[in-house]
Scaffold this active site. Structure first.
Site, PDB file in Angstrom:
ATOM      1  N   PRO A 127       0.817  -1.224   0.000  1.00 40.58           N
ATOM      2  CA  PRO A 127       0.000   0.000   0.000  1.00 40.58           C
ATOM      3  C   PRO A 127       0.854   1.280   0.000  1.00 40.58           C
ATOM      4  CG  PRO A 127      -0.944  -1.616   1.498  1.00 40.58           C
ATOM      5  CD  PRO A 127       0.338  -2.204   1.008  1.00 40.58           C
ATOM      6  N   GLU A 364       5.262  -3.423 -13.468  1.00 38.24           N
ATOM      7  CA  GLU A 364       6.679  -3.784 -13.653  1.00 38.24           C
ATOM      8  C   GLU A 364       7.531  -2.531 -13.882  1.00 38.24           C
ATOM      9  OE1 GLU A 364       7.596  -7.458 -15.565  1.00 38.24           O
ATOM     10  OE2 GLU A 364       5.666  -8.340 -15.053  1.00 38.24           O
TER      11      GLU A 364
HETATM   12  C1  LIG Z   1      -3.260  -4.676 -12.706  1.00 41.07           C
HETATM   13  C2  LIG Z   1      -1.999  -4.569 -11.914  1.00 41.07           C
HETATM   14  C3  LIG Z   1      -1.233  -5.701 -11.695  1.00 41.07           C
HETATM   15  C4  LIG Z   1      -0.095  -5.625 -10.884  1.00 41.07           C
HETATM   16  N1  LIG Z   1       0.596  -6.788 -10.588  1.00 41.07           N
HETATM   17  C5  LIG Z   1       1.575  -6.733  -9.646  1.00 41.07           C
HETATM   18  C6  LIG Z   1       2.187  -7.940  -9.157  1.00 41.07           C
HETATM   19  O1  LIG Z   1       1.836  -9.058  -9.600  1.00 41.07           O
HETATM   20  N2  LIG Z   1       3.118  -7.850  -8.186  1.00 41.07           N
HETATM   21  C7  LIG Z   1       3.534  -6.649  -7.673  1.00 41.07           C
HETATM   22  O2  LIG Z   1       4.400  -6.644  -6.803  1.00 41.07           O
HETATM   23  N3  LIG Z   1       2.984  -5.488  -8.126  1.00 41.07           N
HETATM   24  C8  LIG Z   1       2.025  -5.508  -9.080  1.00 41.07           C
HETATM   25  N4  LIG Z   1       1.437  -4.339  -9.515  1.00 41.07           N
HETATM   26  C9  LIG Z   1       1.876  -3.075  -8.948  1.00 41.07           C
HETATM   27  C10 LIG Z   1       2.622  -2.188  -9.933  1.00 41.07           C
HETATM   28  O3  LIG Z   1       3.882  -2.728 -10.241  1.00 41.07           O
HETATM   29  C11 LIG Z   1       2.683  -0.788  -9.317  1.00 41.07           C
HETATM   30  O4  LIG Z   1       1.357  -0.275  -9.324  1.00 41.07           O
HETATM   31  C12 LIG Z   1       3.628   0.153 -10.061  1.00 41.07           C
HETATM   32  O5  LIG Z   1       4.971  -0.254  -9.885  1.00 41.07           O
HETATM   33  C13 LIG Z   1       3.507   1.594  -9.608  1.00 41.07           C
HETATM   34  O6  LIG Z   1       3.503   1.720  -8.217  1.00 41.07           O
HETATM   35  P1  LIG Z   1       2.331   2.540  -7.522  1.00 41.07           P
HETATM   36  O7  LIG Z   1       1.049   2.068  -8.077  1.00 41.07           O
HETATM   37  O8  LIG Z   1       2.522   2.468  -6.059  1.00 41.07           O
HETATM   38  O9  LIG Z   1       2.528   4.040  -8.014  1.00 41.07           O
HETATM   39  P2  LIG Z   1       3.443   5.159  -7.338  1.00 41.07           P
HETATM   40  O10 LIG Z   1       4.814   4.634  -7.100  1.00 41.07           O
HETATM   41  O11 LIG Z   1       2.718   5.753  -6.195  1.00 41.07           O
HETATM   42  O12 LIG Z   1       3.533   6.221  -8.518  1.00 41.07           O
HETATM   43  C14 LIG Z   1       2.514   7.185  -8.797  1.00 41.07           C
HETATM   44  C15 LIG Z   1       3.032   8.079  -9.918  1.00 41.07           C
HETATM   45  O13 LIG Z   1       4.239   8.764  -9.486  1.00 41.07           O
HETATM   46  C16 LIG Z   1       5.279   8.498 -10.404  1.00 41.07           C
HETATM   47  N5  LIG Z   1       6.542   8.465  -9.680  1.00 41.07           N
HETATM   48  C17 LIG Z   1       6.852   7.746  -8.573  1.00 41.07           C
HETATM   49  N6  LIG Z   1       8.126   7.968  -8.215  1.00 41.07           N
HETATM   50  C18 LIG Z   1       8.641   8.860  -9.104  1.00 41.07           C
HETATM   51  C19 LIG Z   1       9.904   9.481  -9.287  1.00 41.07           C
HETATM   52  N7  LIG Z   1      10.935   9.226  -8.471  1.00 41.07           N
HETATM   53  N8  LIG Z   1      10.055  10.357 -10.301  1.00 41.07           N
HETATM   54  C20 LIG Z   1       9.031  10.593 -11.158  1.00 41.07           C
HETATM   55  N9  LIG Z   1       7.810  10.048 -11.050  1.00 41.07           N
HETATM   56  C21 LIG Z   1       7.625   9.171 -10.049  1.00 41.07           C
HETATM   57  C22 LIG Z   1       4.920   7.143 -11.032  1.00 41.07           C
HETATM   58  O14 LIG Z   1       5.574   6.958 -12.279  1.00 41.07           O
HETATM   59  C23 LIG Z   1       3.423   7.309 -11.167  1.00 41.07           C
HETATM   60  O15 LIG Z   1       3.140   8.078 -12.311  1.00 41.07           O
HETATM   61  C24 LIG Z   1       0.324  -4.380 -10.352  1.00 41.07           C
HETATM   62  C25 LIG Z   1      -0.423  -3.232 -10.618  1.00 41.07           C
HETATM   63  C26 LIG Z   1      -1.577  -3.322 -11.368  1.00 41.07           C
HETATM   64  C27 LIG Z   1      -2.387  -2.074 -11.583  1.00 41.07           C
END
Ligand SMILES: Cc1cc2nc3c(=O)[nH]c(=O)nc-3n(C[C@H](O)[C@H](O)[C@H](O)COP(=O)(O)OP(=O)(O)OC[C@H]3O[C@@H](n4cnc5c(N)ncnc54)[C@H](O)[C@@H]3O)c2cc1C
Length: 383
Positions: A127, A364
């Site tokens: 989360p 990913e």
């Molecule tokens: C359908 C689905 C399947 C998934 N399957 C898996 C799985 O099997 N296993 C698993 O572990 N995860 C899984 N995920 C998770 C997925 O890998 C993450 O959602 C993704 O890595 C982004 O993390 P977050 O959603 O927390 O976004 P955040 O990290 O909160 O990012 C929000 C926004 O901020 C941007 N951002 C963040 N940091 C920076 C930075 N330093 N500089 C510039 N921009 C930045 C991001 O690019 C994004 O636009 C899945 C997600 C979905 C939606």
């Protein structure tokens, strides 16, 4: 590297036929029912699709990266939900064991992933932990003969069907970064493991994600991947490097399908007395899509070959994922545009694919994170 061209051609033929004859006709049904028929899953098992990347010694097909990319480009030509069900066993759900598992861990789990008897999922995201993946908060407290895991993992693909979870958890609470993280293989039926409700997603109906919750879960010491603490983040990054090339290859396949659908519609639909394919602004959209898909295909195959040759391809894998997933977003947008109003109507596959492909730019590692990896590696390599 292609080990045997004839065998690969045969596999592509079989997979291509399966996609056209079995999967494509069921796309709309799966989108409506949000469920992949059990019969299809059985057929995928029989074709060996759950074990494409599992080494032959453990019952899989042992595809090289180039071979995997070629097959993924076929599988990409239908709803991504079909690929998702076999995706984790071939990628993030098994790769940690393939790369870094002990021999006993490989013997125990890989043959079952290869047949599809066991579904493996990958638990990195939490989360409060997304792009900053090294900040994992899930804890794994050593008890001497094992570990106690506590934490919640979010958006975990295939979790509702999973038999095992590859879990990244912090074994060293005094080390807040990557080196405090270890990887574990956790049986889904372990006491204290529970699942949240299925997430309601924008697209890819028929594939599922949900939270996985670990509450005082006892994990035996032999389930520490590789038997070494502090290597979990490095393992996760290796897993994602390969996964990113796979997603890029799937994006190329999806672009091919979108282009096929857009071209067919443009040749059939008439406006101003002739097929819209004869209007030059439509031709420009078709040509741009074809060109970009070709560029992405070339990038993916080049990087895959380099990886098979033993080169470090972390930067190139990020380049491929960034370009190919952004490319397929643009191609999907043009495909909808070429369909006009029909492109906004669920009867046409392009409406669904437009939503489906949006995910490729997010998981990913988002496009922003790919850019950061590429630039960081460029700077590192320049000194
Ligand atoms: C359908 C689905 C399947 C998934 N399957 C898996 C799985 O099997 N296993 C698993 O572990 N995860 C899984 N995920 C998770 C997925 O890998 C993450 O959602 C993704 O890595 C982004 O993390 P977050 O959603 O927390 O976004 P955040 O990290 O909160 O990012 C929000 C926004 O901020 C941007 N951002 C963040 N940091 C920076 C930075 N330093 N500089 C510039 N921009 C930045 C991001 O690019 C994004 O636009 C899945 C997600 C979905 C939606």
């Amino acid at each position: 590297m292609i080990r045997d061209q004839e065998t690969l051609d045969q596999l592509r033929l079989v997979v291509g036929r399966f996609v056209r004859e079995r999967l494509q006709p069921l796309e709309a049904e799966v989108a409506t029912s949000d469920r992949i028929p059990e019969q299809l899953v059985d057929e995928m098992k029989q074709l060996g699709l759950f074990g494409m990347t599992i080494p032959e010694d453990y019952g899989g097909l042992g595809l090289t990266m180039e071979e995997e990319a070629c097959v993924a480009m076929q599988l990409g030509q239908t709803s991504p939900a079909f690929r998702s069900i076999i995706g984790t066993n071939n990628g993030i759900g098994s790769a940690a064991l393939v790369f870094d598992g002990t021999e006993a861990q490989k013997q125990k789990y890989l043959p079952k992933y290869a047949t599809g008897e066991l579904i493996g999922s990958f638990c990195l995201t939490e989360p409060d932990v997304g792009s900053d993946a090294a900040a994992v908060k899930t804890t794994a407290k050593c008890t001497g003969d094992g570990y106690i895991l506590n934490g919640t993992k979010r958006f975990i693909t295939n979790a509702p069907m999973a038999g095992t979870f590859t879990v990244m958890a912090r074994t060293n609470p005094n080390e807040p970064g990557a080196s405090g993280v270890s990887a574990f293989i956790v049986d889904a039926d372990s006491a204290g493991v529970s699942l949240g409700p299925k997430d309601k997603k924008m697209g890819q109906a028929g594939s599922y994600t949900c939270d996985v919750i670990f509450e005082d879960v006892t994990v035996p010491v032999e389930n520490l991947i590789g038997g070494v603490e502090g290597k979990g983040f490095a393992t996760a990054m290796k897993v994602l490097d390969r996964g990113r090339l796979h997603i890029a290859a799937i994006s190329v396949g999806m672009a091919d399908r979108l282009i096929d659908d857009a071209l067919a519609y443009a040749m059939e639909r008439e406006q101003f007395g002739k097929p819209i394919a004869e209007h030059q602004l439509i031709q420009a959209m078709l040509a741009d899509s074809k060109t970009e898909a070709y560029a992405a295909r070339s990038m993916v195959l080049d990087s895959a070959r380099k990886r098979d040759d033993g080169e470090a391809v972390s930067t190139l894998a990020s380049c491929c994922k960034l370009f190919a997933t952004e490319m397929v977003g643009r191609v999907a947008d043009r495909a909808v545009q070429i369909h006009g109003g029909a492109g906004y109507i669920a009867e046409y596959a392009v409406e669904r694919f437009y939503r489906d492909v949006r995910l490729f730019r997010l998981y990913e590692g988002t496009s922003e994170i790919q850019r950061l990896i590429i630039a960081r590696n460029m700077i590192r390599d320049s000194v």
